[in-house]
Design an enzyme around this catalytic site. Structure first.
Site, PDB file in Angstrom:
ATOM      1  N   THR A 188       4.891   8.028   3.712  1.00 33.23           N
ATOM      2  CA  THR A 188       3.533   8.310   4.188  1.00 33.23           C
ATOM      3  C   THR A 188       3.178   7.422   5.371  1.00 33.23           C
ATOM      4  OG1 THR A 188       2.712   6.804   2.459  1.00 33.23           O
ATOM      5  CG2 THR A 188       2.638   9.167   1.988  1.00 33.23           C
ATOM      6  N   CYS A 189       3.046   6.132   5.106  1.00 30.66           N
ATOM      7  CA  CYS A 189       2.488   5.220   6.103  1.00 30.66           C
ATOM      8  C   CYS A 189       3.445   4.892   7.238  1.00 30.66           C
ATOM      9  CB  CYS A 189       2.009   3.944   5.420  1.00 30.66           C
ATOM     10  SG  CYS A 189       0.735   4.271   4.185  1.00 30.66           S
TER      11      CYS A 189
END
Length: 226
Positions: A119-120
């Site tokens: 995700t990040c």
């Protein structure tokens, strides 16, 4: 990615900056593709490389007070005058303050280390690539919730044009030539402290071959421990 923004394809402290995304307790807890202590060790190699050579650094954290906790103190201690950018978005690139910080560096290439990879790391990497930045994912200073998740994240951004590398690779790429003595001792100290067998080999060569003093002096046998 244009090679014009690099030194014939190589990174230097003058042509890149480093973004650390969400190296916080709750995010470390969820990492499952790499030993967490090894992960932290690699984060510190990358951070010290940036600090030693003066590459710009951006720190950002997600929901520090509400859920994830503060950025790991070992990382914060290296940049005591820097306030991390707080976010609520999983995608750091959607945060206007972080995007402004990126632009303010006047750099085209960005090394990104993030938790979690799926995700990040992926989200800002993909969107920064779309905007023409050179993106370099520091694979061993990032971590995912499983090996499959981490590997898929790296494949996805590589397919989009990002480059993956390791923290030690960054340190040595910045140094590049052992004849450059300005930061030689600092680089060697990082290698000895954080780079396992490589660091041990350097310590052995220095003390046994070159007869240099040991990095850590032994305590005299007649010293009393109180």
């Amino acid at each position: 990615m244009s090679l014009n923004s690099t030194d014939k394809g190589l990174l230097t402290p003058d042509n890149c900056a480093v973004i650390f995304i969400d190296h916080q307790p709750q995010m470390f807890f969820g990492v499952a593709n790499i030993d967490r202590q090894d992960l932290l060790n690699n984060v510190l190699v990358l951070a010290k490389a940036a600090k030693i050579f003066g590459a710009p650094v951006i720190l950002t954290a997600v929901e520090s007070e509400e859920f994830c906790g503060n950025i790991t103190p070992q990382l914060l201690d290296l940049f005591p005058n820097q306030t991390p950018i707080e976010r609520s978005s999983l995608n750091a690139w959607e945060n206007k303050e972080l995007a402004a910080a990126v632009k303010s560096t006047a750099r085209n290439n960005f090394l990104i280390a993030a938790l979690w990879s799926e995700t990040c790391l992926v989200f800002p990497a993909l969107q920064m690539l779309e905007e023409g930045y050179g993106v370099y994912a520091v694979e061993d200073a990032s971590g995912g919730t499983s090996k499959a998740a981490h590997d898929a994240a790296i494949r996805r951004i590589e397919q989009a044009g990002a480059v993956s590398l390791t923290a030690l690779q960054v340190l040595l790429e910045f140094q590049r030539d052992w004849a450059r003595k300005e930061h030689y001792e600092e680089v060697i100290a990082v290698v000895k402290e954080h780079c396992g067998a490589y660091g041990q080999a350097i310590e052995y060569a220095a003390t046994m071959v070159q007869k240099a003093p040991a990095s850590r002096k032994r305590q005299p046998s007649n010293t009393k421990i109180r």
